[in-house]
Each structure stands twice: as structure tokens, then as C-alpha cells.
Design an enzyme around this catalytic site. Structure first.
Site: not given
Ligand code: PAF
Length: 283
Positions: A30, A32-33, A35-37, A149, A151, A188
Site C-alpha cells: 500500500m 509508504n515503503l 526497509a521491510g518492503h 511480510g 509481521k 507504515s
Molecule cells: O499488507 C499490505 O500492505 C496490504 O494488506 C496488502 C497485502 C498490500 C493488500 O492491500
């Protein structure tokens, strides 16, 4: 890194890669990336030839009164981070591209049971929103694998169950939680914390660790451990929603002989609702 906003453009690019025999990994986010992303993107690069990242703040997974409007949107920074991390394609659809009709009239994906406990109790409808959008993203992208993740452990199990039940030909990979030095899981929603709340927030991870250590040390009265942790979190200035010890496989209530456990916690720190978990193996 290329950027596309429509399903048509996405499919054109994917067809080229598929034609060349390349495997695609999807990292749904979603935005707002943090280091986890980026860890998901790096892992995806190891496992596939091409990495597609989606950024879509999914309204269907937010209930009325939740933080949909306030959810941090940082597209320029996200693009810079994804480019550095080596993602191949950013899919950044509009709401109309994902939901062709009003949300109330949408076909939905429900994964019963596992969606209705823990976060599903506090956030009714949340996992229907998650499963629906992830199912749509899978249909749009048709990836060989998708990464999420750990988390969001309950979310990971919901998505795994959905893909198994609906025979979706996609491999689901969980990637370990990335933490700050003091143990706070990256999220985030950490952006919502004031300095004082930020100082209190790591109590959640500390309690997960202490409880895990108690279990490893032989404690088996799980109910009592949960109650102790809830009191300690309250004393630390958090407002716990739940703190539970469950079977890692399906979040069922564990018996004392269970070997693979997960301890899951959710708590409000100011207006931020933070979640975290710790897995432990007694093998
Ligand atoms: O974990 C997230 O960021 C959201 O729940 C996802 C998996 C992108 C679905 O909108």
C-alpha cells in the site's frame, strides 16, 4: 523501473516477459515503503526473473472510522526506493481501475474462520478486503510467486488459505519482519507515533520475547502468560487489543504438546494500532 497504471499496460509488459520464459514475482503493497518492503523486493529478485510491485491503498480493507484518508502516501520516495532496490515494474492503479463498480456491489473473497479471529474481530471485514484485492492483483498479474511480510502473520495465513482453497497457481512466500534496533517492527503506522509513543512502542516486542523465553524455559500455562503480558503492556502505557499464544499453522488454540507456536500481539499506542508476532519452535 517502468511504471504503469492500467491493467492493459500491465498485461502488455507481463506478456513480453512470459514470452521470454521469465518468472515474475509480485510484491503487493500500500506504498509508504520502508526497509521491510524493500526486503520483500530483494527476496523477490533472488527468486524470480522479474519483480512487479503494486502500490494501492485498498479502501475495501479499511472500516469506517479507520485511517484510510490519513494513510501515508509517499509516491516520489517510494519510486526512488523501488528503483534502488531493483524492482522492474511499478503497478500503481487508481481505485476505478481496481474496483469497476461501487465497493458494496463488488464480488468479494471471504476466507472464513481464520479471518474472523484476532485482527478480524477488531477490524470486521478487513480480511475480506485484503483477500479480495490480493485475488484481483493475482488475476491481473498472474505471478509465479508473491511475497508478504511475516509481521502481518494472520494476513499471510489468510492469503495462503485463499490460494489453496481457490487452487491459484501462485507460490506464497513469507519474509521475516524487519525491526528497528530496539525491536519495534517496521510499519507504515509507526509514522503516527509521537516521540513519547515511539519510546513506549517497543514494549510489545519485549513482551513477545519474554513470553517466548518463558515458554522455551518450560512454562506451559499459556493463559497465564497471556494475562501477564496484557497487564505488563498496559503498565508500559500501551492499550492492548490482544496478546495470544497460538498454533503457528492455523492460529488454533495450542495444546501443551504443540511444537510450532506463534505469539501474536496488537495494541494501540496513541492512535496507532500496531501488530507484531514471534514464532517459536519447541522441536
Ligand atoms: O499488507 C499490505 O500492505 C496490504 O494488506 C496488502 C497485502 C498490500 C493488500 O492491500
Amino acid at each position: 523501473m517502468n511504471r504503469v497504471e492500467t491493467i492493459g499496460e500491465l498485461r502488455l509488459q507481463l506478456a513480453v516477459w512470459r514470452g521470454a520464459g521469465e518468472r515474475t514475482a509480485l510484491v503487493p503493497t500500500m506504498g509508504n515503503l520502508h526497509a521491510g518492503h524493500l526486503e520483500l523486493v530483494l527476496k523477490a529478485r533472488d527468486l524470480a526473473d522479474r519483480v512487479v510491485v503494486s502500490i494501492f491503498v485498498n479502501p475495501m480493507q479499511f472500516s469506517a472510522g479507520e485511517d484510510l484518508d490519513a494513510y501515508p502516501r509517499t509516491l516520489d520516495e517510494d519510486i526512488a526506493r523501488l528503483t534502488d532496490a531493483g524492482a522492474d515494474l511499478l503497478f500503481q492503479p487508481s481505485e476505478a481501475e481496481i474496483y469497476r463498480r461501487p465497493l458494496e456491489g463488488q464480488t468479494r473473497v471471504e476466507v472464513p474462520g481464520i479471518s474472523d479471529i484476532l485482527c478480524g474481530v477488531s477490524r470486521p471485514g478487513h480480511f475480506v478486503g485484503v483477500a479480495t484485492v490480493v485475488c484481483k492483483l493475482f488475476n491481473m498479474t498472474q505471478p509465479s510467486l508473491a511475497l508478504f511480510g511475516e509481521k502481518d502473520y494472520q494476513q499471510l495465513l489468510v492469503i495462503r488459505r485463499m490460494t489453496e482453497d481457490l487452487c491459484m497457481p501462485v507460490e506464497i512466500r513469507g519474509v521475516p519482519t524487519v525491526r528497528e534496533e530496539d525491536g519495534l517492527a517496521l510499519s507504515s503506522r509507526n509514522n503516527y507515533l509521537s516521540p513519547d509513543e515511539r519510546a513506549r512502542a517497543p514494549a510489545m516486542y519485549r513482551m513477545l520475547r519474554e513470553t517466548a523465553n518463558a515458554i522455551i524455559g518450560g512454562a506451559r500455562d499459556y493463559r497465564r502468560l497471556e494475562q501477564t503480558a496484557l497487564s505488563r503492556l498496559t503498565e508500559a502505557g500501551l492499550k492492548p487489543d490482544y496478546f495470544v499464544i497460538r498454533r503457528a499453522e492455523d492460529l488454533g488454540a495450542p495444546m501443551s504438546v504443540e511444537e510450532e507456536l506463534v505469539i501474536l500481539a496488537a495494541a494501540y499506542v496513541g492512535r496507532a494500532r500496531l501488530i507484531d508476532n514471534l514464532r517459536l519452535s519447541l522441536r
